[in-house]
Design an enzyme around this catalytic site. Structure first.
Site, mmCIF file in Angstrom:
data_model
loop_
_atom_site.group_PDB
_atom_site.id
_atom_site.type_symbol
_atom_site.label_atom_id
_atom_site.label_comp_id
_atom_site.label_asym_id
_atom_site.label_seq_id
_atom_site.Cartn_x
_atom_site.Cartn_y
_atom_site.Cartn_z
ATOM 1 N N CYS A 251 0.749 -1.208 -0.026
ATOM 2 C CA CYS A 251 0.292 0.005 -0.034
ATOM 3 C C CYS A 251 0.764 1.272 0.145
ATOM 4 O O CYS A 251 1.514 1.623 -1.085
ATOM 5 C CB CYS A 251 -0.745 0.033 1.184
ATOM 6 S SG CYS A 251 -2.411 0.986 0.893
ATOM 7 N N HIS B 156 -3.940 -5.689 1.029
ATOM 8 C CA HIS B 156 -3.297 -6.085 2.596
ATOM 9 C C HIS B 156 -3.847 -7.515 2.806
ATOM 10 O O HIS B 156 -4.817 -7.945 2.019
ATOM 11 C CB HIS B 156 -4.157 -5.203 3.568
ATOM 12 C CG HIS B 156 -3.750 -3.851 3.587
ATOM 13 N ND1 HIS B 156 -2.566 -3.104 3.707
ATOM 14 C CD2 HIS B 156 -4.367 -2.562 2.965
ATOM 15 C CE1 HIS B 156 -2.309 -1.997 3.691
ATOM 16 N NE2 HIS B 156 -3.518 -1.485 3.120
#
Length: 477
Positions: free
Chosen positions: A326, A424
């Protein structure tokens, strides 16, 4: 409602354990936290955000995570300001003082979410935030006594003996609260006792006699707590953890987010992992992981100011691998810009330059669960996206993941030693974790990560059944 004498006294873990214990007794239980502050967020099935602790508590109840379990989530973006998530969606940004003034606008939504959970459950276990004794924040409060008053809830106060001064913190809470608030407290729990519990019998009696509150239990330290996702960085151990041949270093940046991405890796027998704290150099290792961030540009500047960018260059020259998740993925590109000031002041700065990508922080936020295949291995992977960046560049021609809907995600360097993804939970599934570890000649030897958490929740429930007087606080209902 379970409130604490301070932050990090174990409220979240106790609520999770009691949720599992009561669920096993046959109750329909739901967790609720009116206001949470954490950059460790979870994503619900409908694309909302809640605190990671409430997702764990939902798991303990055998329930799907819902945005109504944590209607107000504050995601810090600086020392003084946070993004406000209301019932799962971005509501705005405020500095701390401004937030105190707008809390009355949020209370109706908080009460609405609580009422929804009440309708579907026998028992709602409510978790407070921070300290019950913060009388400076009592006006307009939606997190502790203000919510308990609005919802007319009995309160159990939790103190932490491990940090010292627990008698004074419990009795002192009663001393500083106005009568209407401290009379709402019906019982107390002392958490994290080490050693012989009989040595604190007199302490428990003193608190009960001095306050008039019911003794609800003295809870010994639960050593397996480290196997559950930590809500903030105070729960992360320092130094190298594990004794495996694969050494992984993770720089700990101020606005780190969703660091539970690494929990499954840390549990692997073949892995030794360390969170590298400010002031420390990135050590020799096999893999450096740049984790998520709630303020990517600010954390990138911090990364460089620490000298970690130079350390990373040396690591890469030695043949080391790099993974960005991310915000960490964004940092590995050529440039990051935030023209609208989404995560802080409007700014643009060069990235670390390992991937041929550029990122612009955009107002529209992507929040969704997802699944697909890890490339080039084809291993199944599942997790969630939660980001505000739009990434472009030729590096995207070598994606790291192919989602089930056909979209590509992430990027890989030509030699495969540097890669990044927006997903994630990359390592939570054993198949994708094994595929990644195989790059280093390792196979996953650990239990399924999700089964490990379930086992730990059962052990926690057993622990609390033995040491918490559950019948006492059930009598408060």
């Amino acid at each position: 409602m379970f409130q604490g004498t301070g932050s990090n006294v174990g409220k979240s873990v106790i609520v999770a354990g009691l949720a599992r214990a009561l669920t096993r007794r046959g109750y329909v239980v739901r967790p609720f936290k009116p206001q949470n502050m954490s950059n460790n967020a979870a994503v619900t099935a409908d694309g909302g955000e809640i605190g990671r602790a409430q997702a764990l508590q939902a798991l303990a109840c055998g329930a799907a995570p819902s945005v109504h379990m944590n209607p107000v989530l504050l995601k810090p973006q600086s020392e003084q300001g946070s993004q406000i998530i209301l019932q799962g969606k971005v509501w705005g940004q405020r500095k701390a003082r401004e937030y105190q003034e707008i809390k009355p606008l949020l209370m109706p939504a908080v009460l609405e979410s609580f009422a929804r959970l009440q309708r579907e459950a026998d028992i709602v276990l409510v978790e407070g935030a921070g300290s019950a004794s913060e009388i400076n924040l009592r006006q307009n409060d939606i997190a502790n006594m203000g919510f308990a008053e609005a919802a007319n809830l009995p309160v159990v106060l939790i103190g932490d003996i491990d940090r010292g001064g627990v008698i004074a913190s419990l009795v002192g809470t009663q001393a500083v609260l106005p009568d209407t608030d401290h009379q709402r407290i019906k019982g107390f729990i002392v958490n994290r006792m080490r050693g012989d519990p009989s040595l604190f019998n007199a302490g428990m009696r003193f608190v009960a006699e001095r306050t008039g509150w019911t003794d609800c239990g003295l809870v010994p330290f639960f050593d397996r707590m480290r196997e559950l996702p930590a809500e903030d960085t105070e729960g992360l151990a320092s130094g190298w953890q594990g004794d495996g041949p694969l050494r992984i270093a993770v720089p700990l940046m101020p606005m780190i987010a969703n660091f539970d991405d690494l929990d499954a890796l840390r549990a692997e027998s073949g892995v030794t992992l360390a969170f590298i704290r400010p002031g420390e150099a990135l050590p020799p290792c096999d893999l450096v992981i740049l984790p998520g961030s709630k303020a990517t540009l600010a954390d990138l500047a911090f990364f460089c100011d620490q000298g970690w960018a130079i350390d990373l260059q040396a690591h890469h020259r030695r043949g080391g691998h790099i993974l960005g998740i991310c915000g960490g993925y964004q940092m590995l590109g050529r440039q990051i810009s935030d023209p609208s000031g989404i995560e802080g002041p409007s700014a643009k700065r060069p990235g670390l330059g390992y991937l041929e990508i550029d990122t612009e922080i955009a107002e529209q936020k992507t929040v969704r669960p997802n699944r697909g295949r890890l490339l080039p291995s084809g291993a199944a992977v599942s997790g969630y996206e939660i980001h505000a960046g739009m990434t472009t560049g030729s590096g995207l021609k070598r994606p790291m993941i192919r989602f089930a809907d056909g979209r590509a995600d992430g990027a890989r360097s030509e030699d495969g030693r540097v890669c990044g993804t927006y997903l994630h939970g990359l390592f939570d599934d054993k198949e994708s974790r094994s595929a990644f570890l195989s790059l280093f000649g390792l196979m996953s030897e650990s239990l399924d990560h999700k089964l490990r958490i379930e086992s730990t929740l059962d052990a926690l429930a057993d622990h609390l059944e033995s040491h918490v007087k559950i019948e006492n606080f059930l009598s408060f209902l």
